[in-house]
Design a protein around this motif. Structure first.
Motif: not given
Length: 138
Positions: A77-86
């Motif tokens: 709701t506040t900030v969309p995020t793209l997350e990736a596990d390295l």
């Protein structure tokens, strides 16, 4: 003059006669696919001059390299995020790009090197908005 058994001689030729070559060949035959991948990724860490993920700590400015295991867009709701596990063969560092829905080239299976300051979120190592370099696609 003693001669080597035929199998040992063939293994020695395949390994270029290097000491331990037979041992490495046997290891590759008996190790699981995940173990072999982890060993290869750890060699890449050394080759790139990066820190192993298992050794990085909160607050450090680090350079890590590995392969992306998962990439997830999280609509918050506040900030969309793209997350990736390295994953680098030793541990996982989560890369988080704030305000992004997607980034060209950031996809599961892709190799990359990331730089940034390590934070801890939910007992996981995280780098927010990392500088990154994609490796050439296989």
């Amino acid at each position: 003059m003693a001669s080597e058994p035929p199998d040992a001689a063939a293994a020695s030729r395949r390994d270029g006669g290097r000491p331990g070559g037979l041992r490495r060949m046997l290891r590759r035959l008996t190790a699981s696919e995940a173990e072999i991948e982890a060993e290869e990724l750890q060699r890449d860490v050394e080759r790139h001059g990066c820190q192993p993920a298992r050794q990085v700590e909160r607050g450090q400015l680090v350079s890590v390299t590995g392969r992306l295991r998962t990439v997830v867009y999280t609509p918050r709701t506040t900030v969309p995020t793209l997350e990736a596990d390295l994953y680098d063969g030793s541990d996982v560092v989560t890369l988080v790009w704030l305000g992004r829905r997607q980034i060209a080239g950031i996809e599961p299976g892709r190799a990359l090197t990331a730089r940034g300051r390590v934070a801890i979120r939910d007992d996981r190592k995280v780098i927010y908005n990392p500088y990154y370099e994609l490796e050439a696609a296989p």
